[in-house]
Enzyme design. Structure first.
Site, PDB file in Angstrom:
ATOM      1  N   ARG A  66     179.703  57.992  44.866  1.00 18.86           N
ATOM      2  CA  ARG A  66     180.387  59.130  45.496  1.00 18.86           C
ATOM      3  C   ARG A  66     180.160  60.394  44.681  1.00 18.86           C
ATOM      4  O   ARG A  66     179.965  60.348  43.468  1.00 18.86           O
ATOM      5  CB  ARG A  66     181.892  58.856  45.600  1.00 18.86           C
ATOM      6  CG  ARG A  66     182.243  57.715  46.538  1.00 18.86           C
ATOM      7  CD  ARG A  66     183.751  57.606  46.703  1.00 18.86           C
ATOM      8  NE  ARG A  66     184.257  58.684  47.522  1.00 18.86           N
ATOM      9  CZ  ARG A  66     184.588  58.550  48.812  1.00 18.86           C
ATOM     10  NH1 ARG A  66     184.485  57.378  49.411  1.00 18.86           N
ATOM     11  NH2 ARG A  66     185.026  59.574  49.483  1.00 18.86           N
ATOM     12  N   HIS A  80     178.541  52.414  46.523  1.00 12.79           N
ATOM     13  CA  HIS A  80     178.640  53.779  47.038  1.00 12.79           C
ATOM     14  C   HIS A  80     178.775  54.712  45.841  1.00 12.79           C
ATOM     15  O   HIS A  80     179.779  54.672  45.136  1.00 12.79           O
ATOM     16  CB  HIS A  80     179.875  53.872  47.945  1.00 12.79           C
ATOM     17  CG  HIS A  80     180.052  55.203  48.608  1.00 12.79           C
ATOM     18  ND1 HIS A  80     181.038  55.443  49.543  1.00 12.79           N
ATOM     19  CD2 HIS A  80     179.369  56.373  48.499  1.00 12.79           C
ATOM     20  CE1 HIS A  80     180.952  56.689  49.964  1.00 12.79           C
ATOM     21  NE2 HIS A  80     179.960  57.279  49.343  1.00 12.79           N
ATOM     22  N   GLU A 139     174.917  53.233  49.238  1.00  9.89           N
ATOM     23  CA  GLU A 139     175.618  54.115  50.186  1.00  9.89           C
ATOM     24  C   GLU A 139     175.754  55.478  49.542  1.00  9.89           C
ATOM     25  O   GLU A 139     176.147  55.571  48.370  1.00  9.89           O
ATOM     26  CB  GLU A 139     177.030  53.593  50.454  1.00  9.89           C
ATOM     27  CG  GLU A 139     177.106  52.410  51.351  1.00  9.89           C
ATOM     28  CD  GLU A 139     178.562  52.020  51.567  1.00  9.89           C
ATOM     29  OE1 GLU A 139     179.478  52.778  51.225  1.00  9.89           O
ATOM     30  OE2 GLU A 139     178.767  50.913  52.065  1.00  9.89           O
ATOM     31  N   GLU A 144     174.592  51.151  60.829  1.00 12.15           N
ATOM     32  CA  GLU A 144     175.695  50.264  60.480  1.00 12.15           C
ATOM     33  C   GLU A 144     176.862  50.671  61.365  1.00 12.15           C
ATOM     34  O   GLU A 144     177.333  51.816  61.300  1.00 12.15           O
ATOM     35  CB  GLU A 144     176.085  50.397  59.000  1.00 12.15           C
ATOM     36  CG  GLU A 144     177.272  49.499  58.647  1.00 12.15           C
ATOM     37  CD  GLU A 144     177.607  49.465  57.156  1.00 12.15           C
ATOM     38  OE1 GLU A 144     176.691  49.670  56.329  1.00 12.15           O
ATOM     39  OE2 GLU A 144     178.784  49.246  56.840  1.00 12.15           O
ATOM     40  N   ASN A 204     180.112  44.623  48.767  1.00 12.83           N
ATOM     41  CA  ASN A 204     180.358  45.945  48.188  1.00 12.83           C
ATOM     42  C   ASN A 204     181.237  45.786  46.951  1.00 12.83           C
ATOM     43  O   ASN A 204     182.370  45.316  47.052  1.00 12.83           O
ATOM     44  CB  ASN A 204     181.034  46.836  49.247  1.00 12.83           C
ATOM     45  CG  ASN A 204     181.296  48.235  48.714  1.00 12.83           C
ATOM     46  OD1 ASN A 204     181.758  48.393  47.594  1.00 12.83           O
ATOM     47  ND2 ASN A 204     181.006  49.235  49.512  1.00 12.83           N
ATOM     48  N   ARG A 242     184.186  58.546  41.557  1.00 16.03           N
ATOM     49  CA  ARG A 242     185.503  57.945  41.287  1.00 16.03           C
ATOM     50  C   ARG A 242     185.406  56.464  40.909  1.00 16.03           C
ATOM     51  O   ARG A 242     186.304  55.936  40.303  1.00 16.03           O
ATOM     52  CB  ARG A 242     186.440  58.124  42.477  1.00 16.03           C
ATOM     53  CG  ARG A 242     186.092  57.315  43.676  1.00 16.03           C
ATOM     54  CD  ARG A 242     187.167  57.391  44.740  1.00 16.03           C
ATOM     55  NE  ARG A 242     187.201  58.690  45.390  1.00 16.03           N
ATOM     56  CZ  ARG A 242     187.647  58.860  46.636  1.00 16.03           C
ATOM     57  NH1 ARG A 242     188.118  57.848  47.321  1.00 16.03           N
ATOM     58  NH2 ARG A 242     187.641  60.061  47.190  1.00 16.03           N
ATOM     59  N   HIS A 290     184.915  48.361  44.108  1.00 13.62           N
ATOM     60  CA  HIS A 290     186.267  48.228  43.543  1.00 13.62           C
ATOM     61  C   HIS A 290     186.286  47.606  42.153  1.00 13.62           C
ATOM     62  O   HIS A 290     187.271  47.736  41.434  1.00 13.62           O
ATOM     63  CB  HIS A 290     187.166  47.431  44.489  1.00 13.62           C
ATOM     64  CG  HIS A 290     187.620  48.242  45.675  1.00 13.62           C
ATOM     65  ND1 HIS A 290     187.452  49.601  45.754  1.00 13.62           N
ATOM     66  CD2 HIS A 290     188.254  47.875  46.811  1.00 13.62           C
ATOM     67  CE1 HIS A 290     187.943  50.029  46.897  1.00 13.62           C
ATOM     68  NE2 HIS A 290     188.436  49.002  47.566  1.00 13.62           N
ATOM     69  N   THR A 329     185.788  55.597  53.069  1.00 11.46           N
ATOM     70  CA  THR A 329     185.028  56.251  54.131  1.00 11.46           C
ATOM     71  C   THR A 329     185.823  56.153  55.435  1.00 11.46           C
ATOM     72  O   THR A 329     186.213  55.054  55.829  1.00 11.46           O
ATOM     73  CB  THR A 329     183.658  55.554  54.299  1.00 11.46           C
ATOM     74  OG1 THR A 329     183.105  55.334  53.010  1.00 11.46           O
ATOM     75  CG2 THR A 329     182.719  56.407  55.121  1.00 11.46           C
ATOM     76  N   HIS A 347     183.228  47.607  57.462  1.00 12.50           N
ATOM     77  CA  HIS A 347     184.432  48.392  57.190  1.00 12.50           C
ATOM     78  C   HIS A 347     185.673  47.695  57.742  1.00 12.50           C
ATOM     79  O   HIS A 347     185.777  47.459  58.936  1.00 12.50           O
ATOM     80  CB  HIS A 347     184.377  49.818  57.744  1.00 12.50           C
ATOM     81  CG  HIS A 347     185.150  50.760  56.872  1.00 12.50           C
ATOM     82  ND1 HIS A 347     186.513  50.802  56.876  1.00 12.50           N
ATOM     83  CD2 HIS A 347     184.748  51.650  55.936  1.00 12.50           C
ATOM     84  CE1 HIS A 347     186.916  51.686  55.979  1.00 12.50           C
ATOM     85  NE2 HIS A 347     185.867  52.221  55.392  1.00 12.50           N
TER      86      HIS A 347
HETATM   87  N1  PXP Z   1     180.348  49.944  55.039  1.00  8.95           N
HETATM   88  C1  PXP Z   1     180.483  51.236  54.640  1.00  8.95           C
HETATM   89  C2  PXP Z   1     179.505  52.232  55.144  1.00  8.95           C
HETATM   90  C3  PXP Z   1     181.524  51.618  53.779  1.00  8.95           C
HETATM   91  O1  PXP Z   1     181.651  52.902  53.403  1.00  8.95           O
HETATM   92  C4  PXP Z   1     182.417  50.628  53.306  1.00  8.95           C
HETATM   93  C5  PXP Z   1     183.514  51.009  52.356  1.00  8.95           C
HETATM   94  O2  PXP Z   1     182.979  51.422  51.155  1.00  8.95           O
HETATM   95  C6  PXP Z   1     182.217  49.310  53.725  1.00  8.95           C
HETATM   96  C7  PXP Z   1     181.188  48.993  54.610  1.00  8.95           C
HETATM   97  C8  PXP Z   1     183.085  48.192  53.248  1.00  8.95           C
HETATM   98  O3  PXP Z   1     184.366  48.377  53.740  1.00  8.95           O
HETATM   99  P1  PXP Z   1     185.549  47.447  53.216  1.00  8.95           P
HETATM  100  O4  PXP Z   1     185.742  47.769  51.757  1.00  8.95           O
HETATM  101  O5  PXP Z   1     186.706  47.841  54.070  1.00  8.95           O
HETATM  102  O6  PXP Z   1     185.098  46.028  53.411  1.00  8.95           O
END
Ligand code: PXP
Length: 240
Positions: A45, A43, A70, A151, A7, A49, A10, A101, A191
């Site tokens: 949003r 993601h 996402e 997931e 992901n 952001r 960031h 999330t 997550h």
């Molecule tokens: N899975 C989903 C559905 C999420 O919303 C997120 C955060 O954007 C993640 C995985 C990844 O989480 P983390 O950034 O804590 O690894």
């Protein structure tokens, strides 16, 4: 084989801090793939952001692995997904004031609306994954929507205050995987996973993909993206 979806939200978070053009999520995705990412997750949003619409369009053209979009279950996002055609969509809950999330989707409480969206996306050949808490009723309802994937939310496992609670949460995840796969669902998880806590989750049978963001980007800031992803792949094999 267990796969890793990186992901890269960031990267866009840092860029948006100055509303400039760097760092570039496209470059980050290329380097993540060179490091061994099996997929790129973003993601989009509602408040934009971090990831912007143009990022989604460009990543669709440049990602060589698979692109997991996402998004919230809204009409706006469904239209974007139908236009972009990501390799799959993960539906997530979204609240404006949250930092990330928080819980999983309430499939039971929003069943008909979510089923409608699942059917709509799938009829456009976009597989759908539902991000849910590890609860029997939510897993059953997910299967009832005919989504291909869930997931499982690993946040409770990741945030466990001690080893006993962590073990209990891991056991819930194991049972969730089993229930889901018996119902014909394919299972991803994510997550809050880190280099330190990922291995026990990676060992759970039946999980296909882990979606990991914060910990990889945090390490990438210091050691570079390619190395950060390579090290996460090692951590997933218990070799870090
Ligand atoms: N899975 C989903 C559905 C999420 O919303 C997120 C955060 O954007 C993640 C995985 C990844 O989480 P983390 O950034 O804590 O690894």
């Amino acid at each position: 084989m267990l796969t890793l979806g990186v992901n890269i939200d960031h990267i866009a978070t840092i860029r948006q801090a100055r509303r400039t053009v760097e760092p570039d999520p496209i470059a980050a995705a290329v380097l993540a793939e060179l490091g061994g990412a099996n997929g790129i997750t973003i993601h989009l949003r509602e408040d934009r952001r971090h990831i912007q619409d143009i990022d989604v369009q460009l990543l669709r053209k440049t990602v060589r692995t698979h692109l997991n979009l996402e998004m919230a279950a809204t009409d706006e996002m469904v239209l974007i997904a139908l236009d972009i055609k990501p390799d799959y969509v993960t539906l997530v809950p979204e609240k404006r004031e949250e930092i990330t999330t928080e819980g999983g989707l309430d499939i039971v409480g929003n069943f008909y609306r979510l089923k409608e969206i699942v059917v709509c996306l799938q009829s456009a050949d976009i597989p759908v994954s539902l991000f849910i808490d590890v609860q029997e009723t939510q897993i059953q309802a997910s299967a009832d929507t005919q989504a291909q994937f869930i997931e499982l939310h690993t946040g409770k496992y990741a945030d466990a205050p001690n080893a006993i609670v962590r073990q209990k949460e891991l056991e819930f995840l194991r049972q969730g995987c089993e229930q889901a796969s018996n119902l014909g669902l394919r299972v991803n998880a994510g997550h809050g996973l880190t280099y330190k806590n990922v291995y026990p989750v990676a060992c759970l049978p039946r999980i296909e993909e882990l979606n990991i963001g914060h910990t990889i980007i945090s390490r990438a800031v210091l050691v570079g993206m390619e190395r950060a992803v390579r090290e996460m792949k090692l951590a997933m094999r218990g070799q870090l």
